[in-house]
Design a protein around this motif. Structure first.
Motif, PDB file in Angstrom:
ATOM      1  N   ALA A  53       0.826  -1.203   0.000  1.00  0.00           N
ATOM      2  CA  ALA A  53       0.000   0.000   0.000  1.00  0.00           C
ATOM      3  C   ALA A  53       0.864   1.258   0.000  1.00  0.00           C
ATOM      4  O   ALA A  53       0.596   2.224  -0.728  1.00  0.00           O
ATOM      5  CB  ALA A  53      -0.930  -0.002   1.210  1.00  0.00           C
ATOM      6  N   GLY A  54       1.914   1.250   0.807  1.00  0.00           N
ATOM      7  CA  GLY A  54       2.809   2.405   0.832  1.00  0.00           C
ATOM      8  C   GLY A  54       3.478   2.635  -0.506  1.00  0.00           C
ATOM      9  O   GLY A  54       3.539   3.768  -1.007  1.00  0.00           O
ATOM     10  N   LEU A  55       3.981   1.538  -1.098  1.00  0.00           N
ATOM     11  CA  LEU A  55       4.620   1.677  -2.408  1.00  0.00           C
ATOM     12  C   LEU A  55       3.613   2.098  -3.467  1.00  0.00           C
ATOM     13  O   LEU A  55       3.935   2.899  -4.363  1.00  0.00           O
ATOM     14  CB  LEU A  55       5.284   0.353  -2.800  1.00  0.00           C
ATOM     15  CG  LEU A  55       6.511  -0.051  -1.966  1.00  0.00           C
ATOM     16  CD1 LEU A  55       6.993  -1.437  -2.370  1.00  0.00           C
ATOM     17  CD2 LEU A  55       7.636   0.964  -2.138  1.00  0.00           C
ATOM     18  N   SER A  56       2.389   1.561  -3.372  1.00  0.00           N
ATOM     19  CA  SER A  56       1.367   1.931  -4.358  1.00  0.00           C
ATOM     20  C   SER A  56       1.008   3.407  -4.254  1.00  0.00           C
ATOM     21  O   SER A  56       0.883   4.103  -5.266  1.00  0.00           O
ATOM     22  CB  SER A  56       0.119   1.059  -4.153  1.00  0.00           C
ATOM     23  OG  SER A  56       0.412  -0.300  -4.380  1.00  0.00           O
ATOM     24  N   VAL A  57       0.844   3.881  -3.022  1.00  0.00           N
ATOM     25  CA  VAL A  57       0.515   5.303  -2.836  1.00  0.00           C
ATOM     26  C   VAL A  57       1.645   6.178  -3.356  1.00  0.00           C
ATOM     27  O   VAL A  57       1.429   7.183  -4.060  1.00  0.00           O
ATOM     28  CB  VAL A  57       0.226   5.591  -1.357  1.00  0.00           C
ATOM     29  CG1 VAL A  57       0.116   7.084  -1.112  1.00  0.00           C
ATOM     30  CG2 VAL A  57      -1.070   4.902  -0.929  1.00  0.00           C
ATOM     31  N   TYR A  60       1.700   6.012  -7.127  1.00  0.00           N
ATOM     32  CA  TYR A  60       0.563   6.750  -7.685  1.00  0.00           C
ATOM     33  C   TYR A  60       0.816   8.254  -7.621  1.00  0.00           C
ATOM     34  O   TYR A  60       0.586   8.981  -8.605  1.00  0.00           O
ATOM     35  CB  TYR A  60      -0.701   6.387  -6.920  1.00  0.00           C
ATOM     36  CG  TYR A  60      -1.924   7.154  -7.396  1.00  0.00           C
ATOM     37  CD1 TYR A  60      -2.622   6.738  -8.507  1.00  0.00           C
ATOM     38  CD2 TYR A  60      -2.355   8.300  -6.718  1.00  0.00           C
ATOM     39  CE1 TYR A  60      -3.742   7.452  -8.958  1.00  0.00           C
ATOM     40  CE2 TYR A  60      -3.459   9.014  -7.156  1.00  0.00           C
ATOM     41  CZ  TYR A  60      -4.153   8.571  -8.272  1.00  0.00           C
ATOM     42  OH  TYR A  60      -5.239   9.279  -8.714  1.00  0.00           O
ATOM     43  N   GLN A  61       1.286   8.720  -6.472  1.00  0.00           N
ATOM     44  CA  GLN A  61       1.512  10.153  -6.323  1.00  0.00           C
ATOM     45  C   GLN A  61       2.603  10.641  -7.272  1.00  0.00           C
ATOM     46  O   GLN A  61       2.473  11.707  -7.911  1.00  0.00           O
ATOM     47  CB  GLN A  61       1.888  10.470  -4.869  1.00  0.00           C
ATOM     48  CG  GLN A  61       0.762  10.270  -3.879  1.00  0.00           C
ATOM     49  CD  GLN A  61      -0.395  11.223  -4.113  1.00  0.00           C
ATOM     50  OE1 GLN A  61      -0.259  12.277  -4.734  1.00  0.00           O
ATOM     51  NE2 GLN A  61      -1.572  10.850  -3.628  1.00  0.00           N
ATOM     52  N   ILE A  68       0.627  14.977 -14.764  1.00  0.00           N
ATOM     53  CA  ILE A  68      -0.027  16.294 -14.789  1.00  0.00           C
ATOM     54  C   ILE A  68       0.977  17.388 -15.128  1.00  0.00           C
ATOM     55  O   ILE A  68       0.690  18.313 -15.906  1.00  0.00           O
ATOM     56  CB  ILE A  68      -0.717  16.562 -13.444  1.00  0.00           C
ATOM     57  CG1 ILE A  68      -1.894  15.596 -13.252  1.00  0.00           C
ATOM     58  CG2 ILE A  68      -1.200  18.001 -13.367  1.00  0.00           C
ATOM     59  CD1 ILE A  68      -2.595  15.732 -11.929  1.00  0.00           C
ATOM     60  N   SER A  69       2.177  17.269 -14.547  1.00  0.00           N
ATOM     61  CA  SER A  69       3.191  18.279 -14.837  1.00  0.00           C
ATOM     62  C   SER A  69       3.562  18.279 -16.319  1.00  0.00           C
ATOM     63  O   SER A  69       3.690  19.343 -16.944  1.00  0.00           O
ATOM     64  CB  SER A  69       4.431  18.029 -13.974  1.00  0.00           C
ATOM     65  OG  SER A  69       5.451  18.958 -14.276  1.00  0.00           O
ATOM     66  N   ALA A 183      -6.253   7.807 -17.160  1.00  0.00           N
ATOM     67  CA  ALA A 183      -5.029   7.013 -16.992  1.00  0.00           C
ATOM     68  C   ALA A 183      -4.706   6.803 -15.516  1.00  0.00           C
ATOM     69  O   ALA A 183      -4.284   5.711 -15.097  1.00  0.00           O
ATOM     70  CB  ALA A 183      -3.864   7.695 -17.705  1.00  0.00           C
ATOM     71  N   LEU A 184      -4.914   7.847 -14.713  1.00  0.00           N
ATOM     72  CA  LEU A 184      -4.653   7.708 -13.274  1.00  0.00           C
ATOM     73  C   LEU A 184      -5.636   6.749 -12.609  1.00  0.00           C
ATOM     74  O   LEU A 184      -5.274   6.015 -11.676  1.00  0.00           O
ATOM     75  CB  LEU A 184      -4.712   9.085 -12.611  1.00  0.00           C
ATOM     76  CG  LEU A 184      -3.577  10.049 -12.982  1.00  0.00           C
ATOM     77  CD1 LEU A 184      -3.809  11.409 -12.342  1.00  0.00           C
ATOM     78  CD2 LEU A 184      -2.220   9.482 -12.537  1.00  0.00           C
ATOM     79  N   GLU A 185      -6.896   6.732 -13.059  1.00  0.00           N
ATOM     80  CA  GLU A 185      -7.864   5.782 -12.510  1.00  0.00           C
ATOM     81  C   GLU A 185      -7.461   4.346 -12.826  1.00  0.00           C
ATOM     82  O   GLU A 185      -7.546   3.453 -11.976  1.00  0.00           O
ATOM     83  CB  GLU A 185      -9.247   6.091 -13.072  1.00  0.00           C
ATOM     84  CG  GLU A 185      -9.862   7.392 -12.544  1.00  0.00           C
ATOM     85  CD  GLU A 185     -11.200   7.683 -13.177  1.00  0.00           C
ATOM     86  OE1 GLU A 185     -11.593   6.916 -14.091  1.00  0.00           O
ATOM     87  OE2 GLU A 185     -11.845   8.665 -12.771  1.00  0.00           O
ATOM     88  N   VAL A 186      -7.037   4.110 -14.069  1.00  0.00           N
ATOM     89  CA  VAL A 186      -6.566   2.769 -14.436  1.00  0.00           C
ATOM     90  C   VAL A 186      -5.348   2.383 -13.598  1.00  0.00           C
ATOM     91  O   VAL A 186      -5.226   1.248 -13.111  1.00  0.00           O
ATOM     92  CB  VAL A 186      -6.237   2.721 -15.938  1.00  0.00           C
ATOM     93  CG1 VAL A 186      -5.576   1.392 -16.292  1.00  0.00           C
ATOM     94  CG2 VAL A 186      -7.490   2.925 -16.758  1.00  0.00           C
ATOM     95  N   LEU A 187      -4.436   3.339 -13.420  1.00  0.00           N
ATOM     96  CA  LEU A 187      -3.253   3.077 -12.595  1.00  0.00           C
ATOM     97  C   LEU A 187      -3.644   2.753 -11.160  1.00  0.00           C
ATOM     98  O   LEU A 187      -3.090   1.821 -10.550  1.00  0.00           O
ATOM     99  CB  LEU A 187      -2.331   4.295 -12.635  1.00  0.00           C
ATOM    100  CG  LEU A 187      -1.088   4.227 -11.735  1.00  0.00           C
ATOM    101  CD1 LEU A 187      -0.181   3.093 -12.166  1.00  0.00           C
ATOM    102  CD2 LEU A 187      -0.333   5.561 -11.737  1.00  0.00           C
ATOM    103  N   ALA A 188      -4.610   3.495 -10.605  1.00  0.00           N
ATOM    104  CA  ALA A 188      -5.037   3.247  -9.220  1.00  0.00           C
ATOM    105  C   ALA A 188      -5.630   1.850  -9.074  1.00  0.00           C
ATOM    106  O   ALA A 188      -5.330   1.133  -8.116  1.00  0.00           O
ATOM    107  CB  ALA A 188      -6.046   4.312  -8.794  1.00  0.00           C
ATOM    108  N   ARG A 189      -6.473   1.445 -10.035  1.00  0.00           N
ATOM    109  CA  ARG A 189      -7.045   0.093  -9.963  1.00  0.00           C
ATOM    110  C   ARG A 189      -5.960  -0.970 -10.072  1.00  0.00           C
ATOM    111  O   ARG A 189      -5.981  -1.982  -9.362  1.00  0.00           O
ATOM    112  CB  ARG A 189      -8.089  -0.079 -11.058  1.00  0.00           C
ATOM    113  CG  ARG A 189      -9.391   0.680 -10.797  1.00  0.00           C
ATOM    114  CD  ARG A 189     -10.489   0.174 -11.712  1.00  0.00           C
ATOM    115  NE  ARG A 189     -10.199   0.492 -13.104  1.00  0.00           N
ATOM    116  CZ  ARG A 189     -10.594   1.595 -13.725  1.00  0.00           C
ATOM    117  NH1 ARG A 189     -11.290   2.508 -13.047  1.00  0.00           N
ATOM    118  NH2 ARG A 189     -10.301   1.807 -14.992  1.00  0.00           N
TER     119      ARG A 189
END
Length: 493
Positions: A53-57, A60-61, A68-69, A183-189
């Motif tokens: 979970a830590g690595l995923s967060v 993701y961030q 976005i940048s 793309a971020l939603e797919v990455l989060a899933r």
């Protein structure tokens, strides 16, 4: 420690319960805890969950920030290019600003706006100054280019403002970020699925690893159980594991010490019993000689001889019981099956005890004699009947039943039964309940223990039940044997 209530069904030999239930008013049941292996698996799974979970967060961030940048930087560069085109168009005489704006925008869905003087122009139908954030408009009006993320009609956009002082105009370009958000939603899933898989894998690895780690403890548990069952020569092997060698060595030393101590005690009891048999036999012979020579009618002498004979016979019985137990402990006692009619054997035992009045209920037809150790079975029945006569107000019935696998012999009495707190040790050596302590019936406390040992040698058990109508019911369960003397099956205990 479990406590049996008033409805407990039976107690096996050696005090092993057949059915246990917590009695009322004995406190709340203890909370059942997970086993060590399960706790290790849960801990590994939680650790894997936290790490994944830590690595995923973090992933993701970082990915979100980078995407976005990059998109904002690209939108800003495109806006600068388009702003120059608008400036050049505004320098021409009679420019068509709307047409110029409609031709701009690097991405589909990009909205372009320009403020020339006090007039607004839009390259997209239905898009007006409201699409431009106030802060961005004020910054552009003050001569500063900038960008800002906004939501238009609920969709994410990045707005870029560029001042065009040479033509007294402001240029704004609003680019969509919906594809980045998808793309971020797919990455989060994907990261959630990966975290779930990692958690399951961590729990599986913890289960497997803990099983490997606990395997020596299971071997130690099996070895300890073997020693408890009488296999005193059971030892452990470290299998070349330097971490386990000290523990294995300590366990083996303990097992050897226990074996040596039990052997010494058994030898001592056997030696003492053997030494006592001869003087006891001489004493009994002397009592018989004294009986033949004393004057008839001498009541005092008769009573003294009766008391002396009873005491010596009881002592001789104790010595014989100790000899039998020492043979069982030493592992030299052997079973000698022979054809036996259990009803006749029980009847003969009752006759020899002067209890021919006790009814024998044969509840099944016997097609042929059973293979049993006649001497040991007779001693079991005799001990149970004596126990009933001493502490249970006399035996009331002996019941014999059998099926394809099991021979059942039950001795019932009409006494008060055995107290609940005594049932856990009633088959232990020298165990004496309250009924034996308060009565003058005597007894050594070895009778029921010998019954349990003889039953165990047969491959069976003895258990204690409540008799219907009150009293105790001692039940012997022995496996039937084939022509070779082997049990036809295991008892369902």
């Amino acid at each position: 420690m479990l406590v049996a209530d008033q409805h407990r069904q039976a107690t096996r030999s050696g005090g092993v319960p057949v059915e246990w239930r917590r009695g009322p008013g004995r406190g709340a049941p203890r909370r059942r805890q997970l086993g060590l292996r399960a706790r290790a698996a849960v801990a590994s799974g939680l650790l894997a969950l936290v790490l994944s979970a830590g690595l995923s967060v973090a992933a993701y961030q970082l990915t979100r920030s980078q995407l976005i940048s990059d998109r904002e930087d690209g939108a800003q560069r495109q806006a600068y290019v388009d702003a120059r085109l608008v400036r050049n168009a505004l320098r021409s005489p009679d420019p068509d600003v709307t047409t110029v704006l409609a031709s701009l925008g690097g991405n589909a869905g990009t909205m372009t706006l320009a403020q020339v003087g006090a007039e607004w122009f839009s390259g997209s139908v239905g898009v007006g100054p409201d699409a431009v954030p106030d802060a961005l408009g004020e910054a552009a009006a003050e001569g500063s280019a900038g960008r800002q993320r906004v939501r238009v009609a609920g969709a994410p956009y990045v707005a870029v403002g560029v001042p065009l002082p040479a033509v007294d105009a402001l240029y704004f370009e609003v680019s969509p970020l919906a594809d980045v958000e998808r793309a971020l939603e797919v990455l989060a899933r994907g990261l959630m699925v990966a975290a779930t898989v990692a958690t399951a894998a961590g729990a599986g690895v913890g289960w497997y690893t803990s099983g490997r780690v606990l395997r020596p403890l299971r071997r130690m548990s099996l070895a300890a159980g073997g020693i408890a069952r009488g296999t005193l020569d059971t030892r452990l092997d470290a299998v070349g594991d330097p971490d386990l060698e000290p523990l294995v060595a300590s366990f083996n030393r303990m097992a050897e010490a226990v074996q040596e101590r039990i052997a010494r005690e058994s030898r001592f009891a056997s030696d003492v019993s053997h030494e006592l048999r001869s003087p006891l036999a001489a004493m009994l012979a002397a009592i018989e000689v004294a009986r033949r020579r004393h004057q008839p009618g001498a009541l005092v002498e008769d009573e003294a001889l009766d008391v002396l004979q009873r005491r010596v016979e009881a002592f001789n019985r104790l010595v014989l019981d100790l000899l039998e137990i020492s043979r069982l402990d030493a592992g030299v006692a052997t079973l000698r099956p022979e054809p036996v009619d259990p009803a006749r054997l029980v009847g003969a035992v009752l006759d020899s005890m002067g209890r021919a009045d006790v009814p024998v209920d044969m509840r099944a037809d016997l097609a042929s004699p059973l293979l049993l150790d006649k001497r040991r079975l007779g001693q079991m029945v005799m001990n149970l009947v004596e126990n009933a006569d001493r502490y249970g107000k006399g035996a009331t019935r002996v019941e014999i039943d059998l099926d394809d696998r099991v021979v059942t012999i039950a001795v019932e009495d009409a006494g008060p039964g055995v107290a609940e707190h005594e049932r856990s040790y009633v088959f232990e050596r020298f165990a004496r309940g309250e009924a034996a302590i308060v009565s003058a019936a005597g007894g050594t406390g070895l009778g029921l223990s010998l019954v349990a040992q003889h039953a165990k040698l047969h491959g069976g058990v003895v258990r204690l039940e409540d008799r219907v109508g009150g009293g105790a019911r001692f039940v012997i369960l022995l496996p039937r044997r084939d022509a070779d003397g082997e049990p036809t099956g295991e008892l369902a205990l």
